[in-house]
Scaffold this active site. Structure first.
Site, PDB file in Angstrom:
ATOM      1  N   SER A  41       0.802  -1.230   0.000  1.00 48.44           N
ATOM      2  CA  SER A  41       0.000   0.000   0.000  1.00 48.44           C
ATOM      3  C   SER A  41       0.831   1.274   0.000  1.00 48.44           C
ATOM      4  O   SER A  41       0.322   2.342  -0.341  1.00 48.44           O
ATOM      5  CB  SER A  41      -0.920   0.004   1.221  1.00 48.44           C
ATOM      6  OG  SER A  41      -0.159  -0.127   2.401  1.00 48.44           O
ATOM      7  N   ASP A 329      -2.426   8.284   7.906  1.00 43.29           N
ATOM      8  CA  ASP A 329      -3.398   7.507   8.676  1.00 43.29           C
ATOM      9  C   ASP A 329      -2.647   6.595   9.631  1.00 43.29           C
ATOM     10  O   ASP A 329      -1.444   6.752   9.819  1.00 43.29           O
ATOM     11  CB  ASP A 329      -4.354   6.742   7.747  1.00 43.29           C
ATOM     12  CG  ASP A 329      -3.644   5.684   6.910  1.00 43.29           C
ATOM     13  OD1 ASP A 329      -2.471   5.352   7.202  1.00 43.29           O
ATOM     14  OD2 ASP A 329      -4.245   5.173   5.943  1.00 43.29           O
ATOM     15  N   HIS A 332       0.031   4.711   7.246  1.00 41.26           N
ATOM     16  CA  HIS A 332       0.747   5.227   6.076  1.00 41.26           C
ATOM     17  C   HIS A 332       1.264   6.646   6.246  1.00 41.26           C
ATOM     18  O   HIS A 332       0.599   7.481   6.856  1.00 41.26           O
ATOM     19  CB  HIS A 332      -0.185   5.200   4.852  1.00 41.26           C
ATOM     20  CG  HIS A 332      -0.725   3.840   4.571  1.00 41.26           C
ATOM     21  ND1 HIS A 332      -1.996   3.455   4.947  1.00 41.26           N
ATOM     22  CD2 HIS A 332      -0.168   2.767   3.979  1.00 41.26           C
ATOM     23  CE1 HIS A 332      -2.197   2.192   4.591  1.00 41.26           C
ATOM     24  NE2 HIS A 332      -1.101   1.748   4.001  1.00 41.26           N
TER      25      HIS A 332
END
Ligand SMILES: *[C@@H]1O[C@H](CO)[C@@H](O)[C@H](O)[C@H]1NC(C)=O
Ligand SMILES: *[C@@H]1O[C@H](CO)[C@@H](O)[C@H](O)[C@H]1NC(C)=O
Length: 364
Positions: A41, A329, A332
């Site tokens: 991600s 977040d 990340h």
């Protein structure tokens, strides 16, 4: 009459001259013919949008709020992620998500493709049950399909030259460690040392497959300080880092460096750059103001303590000062972090870039 012919010749000469300087400019700006991205991600640019039942998605607000359109794209970030900045550095548009190209009749693979997928790991265990993702072995299989298309389009010798000059960027491994520490089964089967060794060895097998299909220049990122992400700090009363997570990140990174060194002696003609993400991020955490940050613990987008009790979903709140937060977040980094990480892996010192930085890798 003679003059006119001369004029035409002269014009043609200028056309040639400007075409020539144009192509010089392009070749100067574009440092590699293509960037192929593999990973999780941190560098997903939208592949998971195409996975029907995946829960590892970022195609909803407030992701993407710092893009001009303010729209989510599937990046787990407020704006650009490291894959975007890396592409900018080498003078190319961001490599498009592979799964988005499958729907297009006129898809172009020539400047690279991204296979990165949120939730993906080196080992297949990260793809199971809840988190549907594209594990590394599958990402490499997708690359083999792209390889075949480009060989058909360009002819094999031109394609081999193209691949040998292209950048293969691999940013993966954190999810494997998260899985290990979250799974009593994996813990029973392997000691942490055995597990990080398994990871490095499985990555080596995939790099060899890429090599067999033309890859020669590898950028490989180590794991960051996974014990210091908001999701880990929030579990600690005084918001300190999870030392065990950090310890095994360092151990994996050591194994990764040793593996790459061994790989270089096994495979003729490869070069690589390995970024010590952990050391760099620890440096940022220890001296945030030097990098323009104020907030190293809390996430920008989320709810609850450290905005890390609830992920960045549409009902979550987000900070206005995104440029001074390390984390977007609970897992990340922000665009601001991505930018300085890529500045460092591209031009940074041998303290972080082993045995060379990416500029040296692509210039060689
Ligand atoms: C992952 O799964 C693929 C196909 O299912 C298999 O070929 C591969 O060996 C597996 N990789 C690892 C590291 O277990
Ligand atoms: C919090 O983190 C510190 C440093 O890692 C550790 O010594 C301490 O035991 C942790 N506390 C809890 C409640 O986990």
């Amino acid at each position: 009459m003679g003059l006119r012919v001369f004029g035409v010749k002269n014009n043609l000469f200028f056309v040639f001259l400007s075409l020539f300087s144009l192509s010089l400019e392009f070749s100067k700006a574009q440092m590699v013919p293509a960037v192929f991205v593999f990973g999780d991600s941190q560098v997903d640019v939208g592949n998971n949008n195409y996975l029907p039942v995946s829960v590892a998605k970022a195609d909803f607000p407030h992701n993407g709020i710092d893009f001009p359109t303010k729209k989510p794209t599937g990046r787990f970030c407020n704006g650009k992620n490291p894959a975007d900045f890396l592409a900018e550095k080498v003078g190319l548009p961001s490599s498009p998500p592979y799964l988005s190209l499958l729907e297009k009749k006129d898809a172009s693979y020539i400047n690279g493709v991204s296979f990165a997928s949120g939730g993906a790991g080196i080992l297949n265990s990260t793809d199971q049950v809840l988190r549907q993702a594209i594990p590394l072995t599958k990402q490499v299989e997708y690359y083999l399909a792209v390889h075949q298309i480009l060989v058909q389009q360009m002819g094999s010798s031109a394609a081999e030259k193209h691949f040998s000059k292209s950048l293969f960027a691999i940013i993966i491994g954190s999810n494997d460690l998260f899985d290990y520490f979250g799974s009593s089964d994996l813990r029973k089967k392997n000691t942490p040392q055995q597990f990080v060794d398994l990871m490095a060895n499985a990555l080596k097998q995939q790099l060899k497959r890429l090599y067999a299909f033309g890859a020669r220049k590898f950028f490989v990122a180590g794991i960051g300080a996974i014990g210091c992400i908001p999701a880990e700090r929030v579990k600690n009363k005084t918001h300190q880092c999870n030392e065990e997570g950090n310890f095994w990140s360092v151990k994996y990174n050591e194994g990764l460096k040793a593996m790459l060194k061994g790989l270089k002696s096994e495979l003729q003609g490869i070069s690589y750059s390995c970024f010590d993400t952990y050391s760099f991020i620890q440096g940022v955490i220890q001296n945030p103001s030097a990098y323009g940050f104020n907030e190293i613990k809390a996430a920008c987008c989320g709810l609850g303590d450290l905005r890390a009790k609830v992920p960045c979903v549409p009902v979550s709140t987000y900070c206005s000062n995104r440029k001074d937060h390390v984390f977007w977040d609970l897992y990340h980094p922000t665009e601001a972090t991505a930018r300085i990480v890529v500045d460092t892996l591209f031009d940074g010192p041998s303290q972080y870039c082993v045995p060379m930085n990416v500029r040296q890798l692509v210039s060689a």
